[in-house]
Design an enzyme around this catalytic site. Structure first.
Site, short mmCIF file in Angstrom:
data_model
loop_
_atom_site.label_atom_id
_atom_site.label_comp_id
_atom_site.label_asym_id
_atom_site.label_seq_id
_atom_site.Cartn_x
_atom_site.Cartn_y
_atom_site.Cartn_z
N ALA A 66 0.88 -1.18 0.00
CA ALA A 66 0.00 0.00 0.00
C ALA A 66 0.91 1.22 0.00
O ALA A 66 2.06 1.14 0.44
CB ALA A 66 -0.87 -0.01 1.24
N GLY A 112 0.67 -4.99 0.92
CA GLY A 112 -0.54 -5.05 0.09
C GLY A 112 -0.30 -5.71 -1.26
O GLY A 112 -1.23 -6.21 -1.88
N GLU A 115 -0.57 -9.30 -0.52
CA GLU A 115 -1.99 -9.54 -0.22
C GLU A 115 -2.82 -9.55 -1.51
O GLU A 115 -3.78 -10.32 -1.63
CB GLU A 115 -2.50 -8.47 0.75
N GLU A 135 4.73 -5.36 7.34
CA GLU A 135 3.97 -4.36 8.10
C GLU A 135 4.45 -4.14 9.52
O GLU A 135 4.45 -3.01 10.02
CB GLU A 135 2.47 -4.72 8.10
N1 COA Z 1 4.61 3.12 -0.47
C1 COA Z 1 5.02 4.30 -0.96
N2 COA Z 1 6.15 4.44 -1.67
C2 COA Z 1 6.89 3.34 -1.89
C3 COA Z 1 6.53 2.08 -1.41
C4 COA Z 1 5.32 1.99 -0.67
N3 COA Z 1 4.88 0.82 -0.18
N4 COA Z 1 7.47 1.18 -1.78
C5 COA Z 1 8.38 1.87 -2.47
N5 COA Z 1 8.04 3.16 -2.56
C6 COA Z 1 8.75 4.25 -3.23
C7 COA Z 1 9.96 4.70 -2.44
O1 COA Z 1 9.58 5.61 -1.41
C8 COA Z 1 10.79 5.34 -3.53
O2 COA Z 1 10.24 6.60 -3.82
P1 COA Z 1 11.23 7.90 -4.04
O3 COA Z 1 12.08 7.50 -5.22
O4 COA Z 1 10.27 8.99 -4.32
O5 COA Z 1 12.02 8.02 -2.77
C9 COA Z 1 10.50 4.46 -4.74
O6 COA Z 1 9.28 3.79 -4.47
C10 COA Z 1 11.57 3.41 -4.98
O7 COA Z 1 11.74 2.66 -3.79
P2 COA Z 1 13.14 2.53 -3.01
O8 COA Z 1 12.82 2.25 -1.57
O9 COA Z 1 14.02 3.69 -3.31
O10 COA Z 1 13.72 1.22 -3.73
P3 COA Z 1 14.76 0.18 -3.11
O11 COA Z 1 15.18 -0.68 -4.25
O12 COA Z 1 15.82 0.89 -2.33
O13 COA Z 1 13.90 -0.69 -2.08
C11 COA Z 1 11.97 -1.92 -1.33
C12 COA Z 1 12.85 -1.50 -2.52
C13 COA Z 1 10.77 -2.66 -1.89
C14 COA Z 1 12.75 -2.86 -0.40
C15 COA Z 1 11.52 -0.67 -0.54
O14 COA Z 1 10.97 0.24 -1.45
C16 COA Z 1 10.49 -0.93 0.53
O15 COA Z 1 10.82 -1.43 1.60
N6 COA Z 1 9.22 -0.56 0.27
C17 COA Z 1 8.16 -0.62 1.25
C18 COA Z 1 7.68 -2.03 1.42
C19 COA Z 1 6.62 -2.07 2.49
O16 COA Z 1 6.86 -1.85 3.66
N7 COA Z 1 5.40 -2.39 2.07
C20 COA Z 1 4.30 -2.54 2.96
C21 COA Z 1 3.51 -1.30 3.03
S1 COA Z 1 2.12 -1.49 4.12
#
Ligand code: COA
Length: 256
Positions: A66, A112, A115, A135
């Site tokens: 999400a 999400g 999910e 989460e």
């Molecule tokens: N919500 C909002 N933005 C998200 C996102 C999410 N769930 N997942 C990734 N993004 C955004 C990042 O903020 C980043 O944006 P920016 O370039 O404006 O800073 C962009 O997507 C790229 O992600 P980034 O984190 O820079 O890539 P990465 O390769 O370093 O890491 C992940 C990849 C997937 C490990 C990392 O993005 C992450 O942990 N995401 C969240 C996962 C999460 O907790 N999901 C559950 C949400 S309830």
């Protein structure tokens, strides 16, 4: 409706829906959920659509969860509504669809995103896929059915491990525990998913719909309501504020 966050493509009676926010790793914001709700309802009504494949844009992510930036300031009630609305309008809609739906997981399927894949009837993953429910590292729990559907798919022990640790697993490990049905090379993911869907679509549509209903009945549970309430409560905790501001500030959370 004009879609800005999803792409659609038809191949015979197969509709491919691609979540298309690659710059945010296809994170599910409100607009994307509205569009998904709309395109799904349309597809269910459309006699030309036999089955659906859901995938993500690009080669890095299926859906990375999400959209955290949208709910960073939510209170308990807003959190609860977020989960209830999403479950009702998208995730349950997919799970209870009378047409077969396959998730083609082409990269990160987190929160999400996993999910969403779990709501689909069948999951195929590419070799580079990474799956998890992170989460609790944000001070939350899964709110789109993940505590229920992951438990149904992999059993309570593995579900507990994945949800409580927030660890990510790779496609092979996911396959070993039955979380994904098949692992394919990235360029074979969609052809393989289509091939299985074509087989399913060659069977009796009425019988396939009945089978989905009956299999779902085998695992029906009241736990979804518990998940919604517990998800909402998390929004009243300091841990949630810390977890989300740590993610947005690109630092590690410091939970007390
Ligand atoms: N919500 C909002 N933005 C998200 C996102 C999410 N769930 N997942 C990734 N993004 C955004 C990042 O903020 C980043 O944006 P920016 O370039 O404006 O800073 C962009 O997507 C790229 O992600 P980034 O984190 O820079 O890539 P990465 O390769 O370093 O890491 C992940 C990849 C997937 C490990 C990392 O993005 C992450 O942990 N995401 C969240 C996962 C999460 O907790 N999901 C559950 C949400 S309830």
């Amino acid at each position: 409706m004009d879609y800005s966050n999803i792409l659609m493509e038809t191949d015979g009676d197969i509709l491919k829906i691609t979540i298309n926010r690659p710059e945010k790793l296809n994170a599910l914001n409100k607009q994307t959920l509205v569009e998904l709700n709309h395109v799904l309802l349309d597809a269910f009504e459309n006699a030309k659509v036999g089955g659906i494949i859901i995938t993500g844009s690009g080669e890095k992510a299926f859906v990375a969860g999400a959209d955290i930036s949208e709910f960073a300031n939510y209170n308990q009630e807003e959190g609860e509504n977020l989960a209830r609305d999403g479950q009702y309008k998208v995730f349950d809609l997919i799970a209870n669809a009378q047409k077969p739906i396959i998730a083609a997981i082409n990269g990160f399927a987190l929160g999400g995103g996993l999910e969403l894949a779990l709501a689909c009837h069948i999951r195929f993953a590419s070799e580079n896929a990474k799956l998890g429910l992170p989460e609790v590292s944000l001070g939350l729990i899964p709110g789109y059915g993940g505590t229920q559907r992951l438990t149904q798919v992999v059993g309570k022990g593995k579900a507990m491990e994945l949800i409580l640790s927030a660890n990510m697993i790779d496609a092979d490990e996911a396959s070993k525990m039955g979380l994904v049905n098949k692992v394919c090379a990235l360029d074979q993911l969609l052809p393989e998913a289509k091939s299985l869907l074509k087989t399913i679509l060659s069977r009796s549509p009425k019988a396939v719909a009945a089978a989905i209903l009956a299999v779902n009945a085998a695992v029906s549970t009241n736990g979804f309501a518990t998940e919604i309430v517990e998800f909402g409560k998390c929004f009243g905790n300091e841990d949630f504020k810390e977890g989300v501001s740590a993610f947005l500030g690109k630092r590690k959370p410091n939970f007390k």
